[in-house]
Enzyme design. Structure first.
Site, PDB file in Angstrom:
ATOM      1  N   GLN A 138      -5.512 -12.005 -13.255  1.00  0.00           N
ATOM      2  CA  GLN A 138      -5.326 -10.856 -14.144  1.00  0.00           C
ATOM      3  C   GLN A 138      -3.916 -10.776 -14.706  1.00  0.00           C
ATOM      4  O   GLN A 138      -3.573  -9.807 -15.376  1.00  0.00           O
ATOM      5  CB  GLN A 138      -5.690  -9.559 -13.420  1.00  0.00           C
TER       6      GLN A 138
ATOM      7  N   GLY B 286      -1.785   6.551  -2.181  1.00  0.00           N
ATOM      8  CA  GLY B 286      -2.943   6.481  -3.068  1.00  0.00           C
ATOM      9  C   GLY B 286      -4.007   5.535  -2.527  1.00  0.00           C
ATOM     10  O   GLY B 286      -5.204   5.847  -2.543  1.00  0.00           O
ATOM     11  N   HIS B 287      -3.577   4.359  -2.053  1.00  0.00           N
ATOM     12  CA  HIS B 287      -4.528   3.425  -1.456  1.00  0.00           C
ATOM     13  C   HIS B 287      -5.188   4.034  -0.219  1.00  0.00           C
ATOM     14  O   HIS B 287      -6.396   3.889  -0.002  1.00  0.00           O
ATOM     15  CB  HIS B 287      -3.821   2.131  -1.045  1.00  0.00           C
TER      16      HIS B 287
ATOM     17  N   LEU C 171       0.812  -1.212   0.000  1.00  0.00           N
ATOM     18  CA  LEU C 171       0.000   0.000   0.000  1.00  0.00           C
ATOM     19  C   LEU C 171       0.848   1.266   0.000  1.00  0.00           C
ATOM     20  O   LEU C 171       1.944   1.303   0.562  1.00  0.00           O
ATOM     21  CB  LEU C 171      -0.915  -0.004   1.228  1.00  0.00           C
TER      22      LEU C 171
ATOM     23  N   LYS D 243      -6.695   6.321 -11.316  1.00  0.00           N
ATOM     24  CA  LYS D 243      -5.463   6.077 -12.060  1.00  0.00           C
ATOM     25  C   LYS D 243      -5.658   4.896 -13.010  1.00  0.00           C
ATOM     26  O   LYS D 243      -5.195   4.908 -14.141  1.00  0.00           O
ATOM     27  CB  LYS D 243      -4.285   5.800 -11.131  1.00  0.00           C
TER      28      LYS D 243
END
Length: 312
Positions: free
Chosen positions: A66, A41-42, A38, A181
């Site tokens: 993913q 931003g998190h 983290l 983002k």
């Protein structure tokens, strides 16, 4: 006031039980899905979630679904202890950290197995098996996933949509917060929630940047000092394009060419530079309505993404 220690939950059944108990008490739940390691931003997503609900769940799970075989799953950074310290520092705190070992394991007693695994550890296994109880059901948002990052990462959004669906069914949140983002990801999740009638509000949170303008990313740690300095060309080119558009330069080809030149001259390798409609994500030739300029570029071995909304 003492820092708040989040409850750590590793099992799917335990997570669902907690959520249902809280909802039965009239509490609303916000989910912030992460892959760990983290950064600020998190933490800003968690602060955003506090504006919308009573309780906060942060999931930490590096989703193998993913990543293609050629991508950086094995090198994705992790620091569970550091993550917990950061979560304790967030104003208002975090109520639960949901840290499952493997959300694609369907063997009997998997929840019990998860309790005995090391929290936040590596050892992520493939979510696809040739036989046995392997995962074979996927969620796709077919049109929105095709362009931008979907061109070079064809399995990425299938994996994202599927794991987010699983998290929604396990956590059962009222609100989920995603960072802008990952603009395409945010729009895909919005569309998935609409199309599949999830009773969940999807909130998009603004991009967090370092003081020099670089968009915060867990992958930034892999940049050398020189590469990081060169990578500033991305945000600078986007700011230049936004300013030019506001001054009347609305031809997208010229705006894109200028950004590509700036980034390549700094040593970056362009994956894509596209100006698209903010909702449909379809490319536009001339700016006449709200658009977003999205860029992906490589600096060294690190692929960075960034974007900037342009409203004129």
């Amino acid at each position: 006031m003492a820092a708040k220690d989040p409850l750590v939950i590793t099992g799917k059944d335990e997570m669902r039980k907690w959520s249902r108990q809280m909802r039965s008490q009239g509490k609303t739940i916000g989910l912030v899905p992460t892959m760990g390691y983290l950064h600020q931003g998190h933490l800003s997503l968690i602060q955003q979630a506090h504006k919308h609900c009573h309780l906060i769940v942060v999931s930490i799970y590096v989703n193998p679904g993913q990543f293609s075989p050629s991508e950086d799953l094995s090198t994705y950074p992790s620091d569970f202890h550091g993550d917990m310290l950061k979560l304790k520092s967030v104003p208002g705190g975090v109520d639960v950290v949901f840290c499952p070992k493997n959300l694609y394991d369907y063997s009997n007693g998997s929840d019990e197995k998860q309790k005995n695994e090391n929290l936040g550890g590596g050892g992520v296994v493939s979510c696809v098996e040739e036989k046995g109880n392997g995962h074979e059901t996927w969620v796709r948002v077919e049109r929105l996933e095709k362009g931008l990052c979907g061109k070079s990462r064809p399995v990425f959004f299938r994996g994202v949509a599927t794991i987010v669906t699983k998290l929604f069914h396990i956590v059962e949140p009222d609100v989920a917060v995603f960072g802008k983002k990952d603009y395409q990801q945010w729009r895909i999740i919005q569309r998935m929630v609409r199309d599949l009638d999830f009773a969940i509000e999807i909130v998009g949170s603004e991009i967090m940047r370092d003081g020099d303008g670089l968009a915060l990313s867990s992958r930034n740690v892999h940049l050398s000092a020189e590469e990081r300095e060169k990578a500033l060309s991305i945000s600078r080119s986007l700011l230049k394009a936004k300013s030019a558009a506001k001054d009347g330069q609305v031809k997208c080809r010229e705006l894109k060419d200028s950004a590509i030149l700036t980034i390549t001259q700094a040593g970056g390798r362009i994956d894509y530079a596209e100006i698209v409609d903010q909702e449909s994500l379809e490319a536009v030739e001339e700016i006449s309505s709200p658009v977003v300029f999205c860029v992906a570029a490589w600096f060294g071995k690190v692929r960075l993404i960034d974007n900037m909304e342009i409203n004129i």
